[in-house]
Write a protein that holds these residues in place. Structure first.
Motif, PDB file in Angstrom:
ATOM      1  N   ARG A  89     -53.778 -20.704  16.802  1.00 53.67           N
ATOM      2  CA  ARG A  89     -53.623 -22.115  17.215  1.00 53.67           C
ATOM      3  C   ARG A  89     -52.222 -22.611  16.840  1.00 53.67           C
ATOM      4  O   ARG A  89     -52.085 -23.525  16.014  1.00 53.67           O
ATOM      5  N   PRO A  90     -51.203 -21.993  17.441  1.00 54.90           N
ATOM      6  CA  PRO A  90     -49.828 -22.341  17.056  1.00 54.90           C
ATOM      7  C   PRO A  90     -49.449 -23.774  17.413  1.00 54.90           C
ATOM      8  O   PRO A  90     -48.600 -24.358  16.750  1.00 54.90           O
ATOM      9  N   GLU A  91     -50.131 -24.351  18.430  1.00 55.77           N
ATOM     10  CA  GLU A  91     -49.708 -25.679  18.872  1.00 55.77           C
ATOM     11  C   GLU A  91     -50.013 -26.748  17.825  1.00 55.77           C
ATOM     12  O   GLU A  91     -49.362 -27.790  17.799  1.00 55.77           O
ATOM     13  N   VAL A  92     -50.979 -26.493  16.932  1.00 50.19           N
ATOM     14  CA  VAL A  92     -51.284 -27.514  15.915  1.00 50.19           C
ATOM     15  C   VAL A  92     -50.714 -27.150  14.543  1.00 50.19           C
ATOM     16  O   VAL A  92     -50.842 -27.903  13.586  1.00 50.19           O
ATOM     17  N   MET A  93     -50.091 -25.966  14.460  1.00 52.79           N
ATOM     18  CA  MET A  93     -49.608 -25.536  13.146  1.00 52.79           C
ATOM     19  C   MET A  93     -48.162 -25.958  12.912  1.00 52.79           C
ATOM     20  O   MET A  93     -47.375 -26.098  13.843  1.00 52.79           O
TER      21      MET A  93
END
Lengths: 88, 242, 201
Positions: free
Chosen positions: B121-125
């Protein structure tokens, strides 16, 4: 001629020390850098050749390895000089 | 029973994993070459977000297929055992090789799980969190080289001890392999720099080291298959009557 | 230095055995060759930085180390001749002498690293120093390995094997070990020229 002078390991040792000194002096003292670098690399290749022939007795090695090591020695020395030249 | 039963199938898992690794770890995993440590965190995160789906697919497949490194090592172990039994049953080298192969399997699997987590979940990290995780994966992947070095040195030494007139593996292949795994020492420089030829994506520590590693993989795989063919022939030549 | 008596002592063995250590030497030289070329290619874009950094190295110490290795290599070459002629004790003394001389190389190298660290220069200082530490470091690992091999050879032939077998095996290992040691010497010659000399002044 180098071969004859270096025939005995003792002579090879003295010869190696002497030309090492020469390359050191060339690097420190010679004003014309192109000549100095050419001399340094030529002397390095000559030293390696003497070690290969006199200390390592490369003539006893398999033919393809002997040829390869000669090509390697002069190839690397030549390439280092060429790349040094290209950077100036 | 044929002592080389299963050996051929196991030996083929080596080349199979090689192809799988190129496709799933390499191409889909965005590892040809990997992201440079010189990239800023934001830029790195943007890259990961863009390619998250394909990296996830790559790692999801790479993790389970990596077990084939172990099954392939068992095939190598069978060849080594044959040589060792002929030479007086000292089984130290085959044991070291087998453990080295088992540990190397972990080196294939664990970093992939780390990179999978990065792509999860790179978009929220936070970009920096993504970066340290990615770095961690590479530190483990590159710096655990001694496990593989141990495995293939043991293999090479054993192959050199084969007393056949025409050895199962030629001396050059054994020396080449040992040379490649010893040259992994160069990776010592990898955690010390952020750019240039010694970095994880650089000329020496990526292209040269991994190039040599993959060529070595092909060489070892080819001679393991050949050795098993010859060992089977030798076995049936002496046991045909039974 | 003649090999003529090798054939008698080893029978058909040299033809089968010789390529192994030579192959290793050829491979090792190849990889150092790759490093040298990569160094020169990286230098292309930043020759001034490389030359300035090179001037902070002490070329005198590099030269001293070249002389040390040449001398040690020469002693080991004599040891190999003595061993081949069966003068084992003489060979062992020469090996110990070669190691004693070579020990100075280690002292000089560690002193050099120490002066760099004290001056705040590390692997990360710039690309030249990355190469400086990598090339000399990998060479140093070879040096340490070579010293261990010489140390083992200086113990003489195995006392547990049957004598004839032990002597034949010792001659082979002495030959291979000394070849490796000469390679350590030979590689330093290019490293010395590359790091210390071409950027000097």
């Amino acid at each position: 001629m180098i071969g004859k002078i270096a025939a005995a390991p003792r002579n090879a040792w003295l010869l190696l020390l002497a030309i090492s000194g020469l390359s050191f002096l060339a690097a420190e003292l010679m004003g014309e850098r192109h000549v100095a670098i050419a001399a340094i690399m030529a002397i390095s290749a000559a030293k390696i050749l003497i070690i290969l022939l006199r200390f390592m007795e490369v003539e006893q090695a398999p033919l393809f390895i002997r040829r390869y090591l000669y090509v390697w020695t002069f190839g690397i020395a030549g390439a280092i000089f060429t790349l040094w030249w290209a950077a100036t | 029973m044929n002592p080389y039963r299963y050996a051929r199938a196991l030996a083929w898992t080596g080349p199979l994993l090689l192809i799988g690794t190129i496709i799933f770890w390499g191409v889909l995993g965005q590892n040809i070459p990997p992201y440079s440590p010189a990239l800023g965190a934001e830029e790195f995160a943007a890259q990961i977000r863009e390619h998250a789906a394909q990296i996830r697919i790559g790692m999801i497949v790479q993790m389970p297929i990596s077990v084939m490194w172990f099954t392939w090592s068992v095939a190598m172990w069978q060849v080594m055992r044959a040589i060792e039994i002929e030479n007086g049953s000292n089984q130290v080298l085959s044991l070291i090789q087998l453990f080295g192969g088992a540990f190397t399997t972990i080196v294939f699997i664990l970093p992939c799980s780390v990179w999978l987590a990065v792509a999860y979940r790179p978009e929220v990290m936070d970009p920096k969190t993504l970066q340290i995780m990615y770095d961690f994966g590479w530190m483990f992947f590159d710096m655990a080289y001694s496990l593989t070095t141990m495995q293939l040195i043991a293999w090479g030494v054993c192959m050199l001890q084969d007393r056949r007139a025409k050895p199962l593996t030629p001396a050059w292949a054994a020396w080449f392999t040992m040379f490649v795994v010893v040259s992994f020492l160069l990776l010592t420089m990898m955690p010390l720099v952020y750019d240039g030829p010694f970095s994880r994506s650089g000329l020496l520590n990526y292209f040269y080291e991994f190039g040599a590693f993959f060529i070595m993989w092909i060489v070892v795989a080819a001679y393991t298959l050949k050795a098993i063919t010859r060992l089977e022939q030798e076995h049936w030549a002496t046991n045909a009557a039974q | 230095m003649q090999h003529s008596n090798m054939a008698e002592t080893d029978g058909a063995a040299p033809a089968k055995r010789a390529p192994a250590i030579w192959l290793f030497i050829a491979l090792d030289c190849t990889s150092f060759g790759v490093f040298f070329l990569v160094f020169m290619v990286q230098r292309l874009g930043q020759p001034v930085l490389f030359d300035q950094s090179s001037q902070h190295l002490d070329a005198g110490l590099g030269f001293l180390n070249a002389c040390i290795l040449i001398t040690s290599s020469w002693l080991v070459a004599w040891a190999n001749i003595a061993g081949r002629e069966g003068r084992i004790d003489h060979a062992r003394r020469l090996l110990l002498a070669g190691m004693a001389v070579a020990a100075c190389f280690g002292v000089v190298k560690i002193y050099e690293y120490y002066t760099k660290f004290v001056a705040g220069i590390t692997v990360a200082t710039n690309e030249f120093y990355t190469f400086y530490f990598a090339l000399t470091g990998i060479h140093f690992i070879h040096y340490v390995g070579g010293m261990v091999i010489l140390g083992i050879l200086a113990q003489g032939p195995s006392r547990y094997m049957p004598e004839a077998m032990a002597k034949a095996s010792y001659a082979r290992w002495l030959e291979g070990g000394s070849l490796f040691w000469h390679m350590v010497d030979l590689l330093w010659i290019f490293i010395f020229a590359l790091l210390y000399l071409i950027g000097a002044r």
